[in-house]
Scaffold this motif. Structure first.
Motif, PDB file in Angstrom:
ATOM      1  N   GLU A 103      46.234-122.923   7.624  1.00 42.70           N
ATOM      2  CA  GLU A 103      46.815-121.592   7.620  1.00 42.70           C
ATOM      3  C   GLU A 103      46.430-120.889   6.192  1.00 42.70           C
ATOM      4  O   GLU A 103      45.809-119.714   6.188  1.00 42.70           O
ATOM      5  N   GLU A 104      46.436-121.746   5.207  1.00 43.07           N
ATOM      6  CA  GLU A 104      46.394-121.144   3.913  1.00 43.07           C
ATOM      7  C   GLU A 104      44.925-120.945   3.430  1.00 43.07           C
ATOM      8  O   GLU A 104      44.648-119.919   2.808  1.00 43.07           O
ATOM      9  N   ALA A 105      44.211-121.615   3.871  1.00 44.40           N
ATOM     10  CA  ALA A 105      42.787-121.639   3.694  1.00 44.40           C
ATOM     11  C   ALA A 105      42.190-120.538   4.262  1.00 44.40           C
ATOM     12  O   ALA A 105      41.365-119.661   3.619  1.00 44.40           O
ATOM     13  N   LEU A 106      42.449-120.462   5.568  1.00 43.01           N
ATOM     14  CA  LEU A 106      41.905-118.958   6.230  1.00 43.01           C
ATOM     15  C   LEU A 106      42.510-117.692   5.738  1.00 43.01           C
ATOM     16  O   LEU A 106      41.870-116.706   5.783  1.00 43.01           O
ATOM     17  N   SER A 107      43.665-117.724   5.158  1.00 51.28           N
ATOM     18  CA  SER A 107      44.498-116.517   4.539  1.00 51.28           C
ATOM     19  C   SER A 107      43.425-116.199   3.284  1.00 51.28           C
ATOM     20  O   SER A 107      43.356-115.189   2.987  1.00 51.28           O
ATOM     21  N   ASP A 108      42.904-117.423   2.704  1.00 50.87           N
ATOM     22  CA  ASP A 108      42.328-117.132   1.380  1.00 50.87           C
ATOM     23  C   ASP A 108      40.881-116.558   1.742  1.00 50.87           C
ATOM     24  O   ASP A 108      40.277-115.579   0.687  1.00 50.87           O
ATOM     25  N   ILE A 109      40.159-116.950   2.698  1.00 51.66           N
ATOM     26  CA  ILE A 109      38.738-116.545   2.924  1.00 51.66           C
ATOM     27  C   ILE A 109      38.591-115.511   3.895  1.00 51.66           C
ATOM     28  O   ILE A 109      37.481-114.825   4.156  1.00 51.66           O
ATOM     29  N   ILE A 110      39.640-115.166   4.858  1.00 53.76           N
ATOM     30  CA  ILE A 110      39.516-114.178   5.855  1.00 53.76           C
ATOM     31  C   ILE A 110      40.469-113.182   5.418  1.00 53.76           C
ATOM     32  O   ILE A 110      41.570-113.377   5.782  1.00 53.76           O
ATOM     33  N   SER A 111      40.168-111.832   5.347  1.00 54.18           N
ATOM     34  CA  SER A 111      40.975-110.788   5.202  1.00 54.18           C
ATOM     35  C   SER A 111      41.682-110.497   6.528  1.00 54.18           C
ATOM     36  O   SER A 111      40.976-110.528   7.415  1.00 54.18           O
ATOM     37  N   PRO A 112      43.040-110.136   6.375  1.00 60.95           N
ATOM     38  CA  PRO A 112      43.612-109.961   7.837  1.00 60.95           C
ATOM     39  C   PRO A 112      42.789-108.490   8.409  1.00 60.95           C
ATOM     40  O   PRO A 112      42.455-107.619   7.507  1.00 60.95           O
ATOM     41  N   VAL A 113      42.965-108.514   9.503  1.00 58.73           N
ATOM     42  CA  VAL A 113      42.212-107.303  10.222  1.00 58.73           C
ATOM     43  C   VAL A 113      43.460-106.203  10.581  1.00 58.73           C
ATOM     44  O   VAL A 113      44.586-106.701  10.827  1.00 58.73           O
ATOM     45  N   GLN A 114      43.213-105.289   9.911  1.00 58.75           N
ATOM     46  CA  GLN A 114      44.037-104.003  10.129  1.00 58.75           C
ATOM     47  C   GLN A 114      44.112-103.325  11.458  1.00 58.75           C
ATOM     48  O   GLN A 114      43.185-102.976  11.918  1.00 58.75           O
TER      49      GLN A 114
END
Length: 120
Positions: A109-120
């Motif tokens: 979860e932390e890794a994906l949060s770092d590499i993929i910006s959340p979709v707005q």
């Protein structure tokens, strides 16, 4: 982006993974210690394919409702499907952890949060 993918195969296969920053940090730690031998450079918390699919879809803001059956992948890709997408192997960084290395991204979860910006 029209991502409508889903879980690959049964979803029970285990994925061992690692963030690139932890790869670099692990190499730095092992080199500082002048350690010899084999070190598994994987995050300490592997995930199932189903959990990975859920996390990725959530992070991308896309649905994950179209599963890809294992037999279909095997028919199309043969051994490649079994070896890369349908197989399962749990790898843990025991020796690396014993060196005292602290993972920057121990959970996907932390890794994906770092590499993929959340979709707005």
């Amino acid at each position: 982006l029209m991502y409508v993918g889903g879980t690959v195969g049964s979803g029970r296969q285990i994925i061992s993974w690692v963030h690139i920053r932890d790869v670099a940090g692990a190499f730095e730690k092992v080199m500082q210690l002048k350690a010899n031998g084999v070190f598994n450079v994987t995050a300490p918390h592997p995930v199932s394919m189903a959990h990975f699919t859920h996390l990725m879809a959530h992070r991308l803001g896309r649905p994950a409702w179209l599963p890809i059956p294992g037999p279909v992948l095997e028919a199309v890709l043969g051994d490649l499907a079994r070896e890369t997408m349908l197989g399962s192997q749990t790898v843990r960084p025991q020796r690396l952890t014993e060196t005292g290395y602290q993972f920057v991204f121990p959970r996907m979860e932390e890794a994906l949060s770092d590499i993929i910006s959340p979709v707005q």
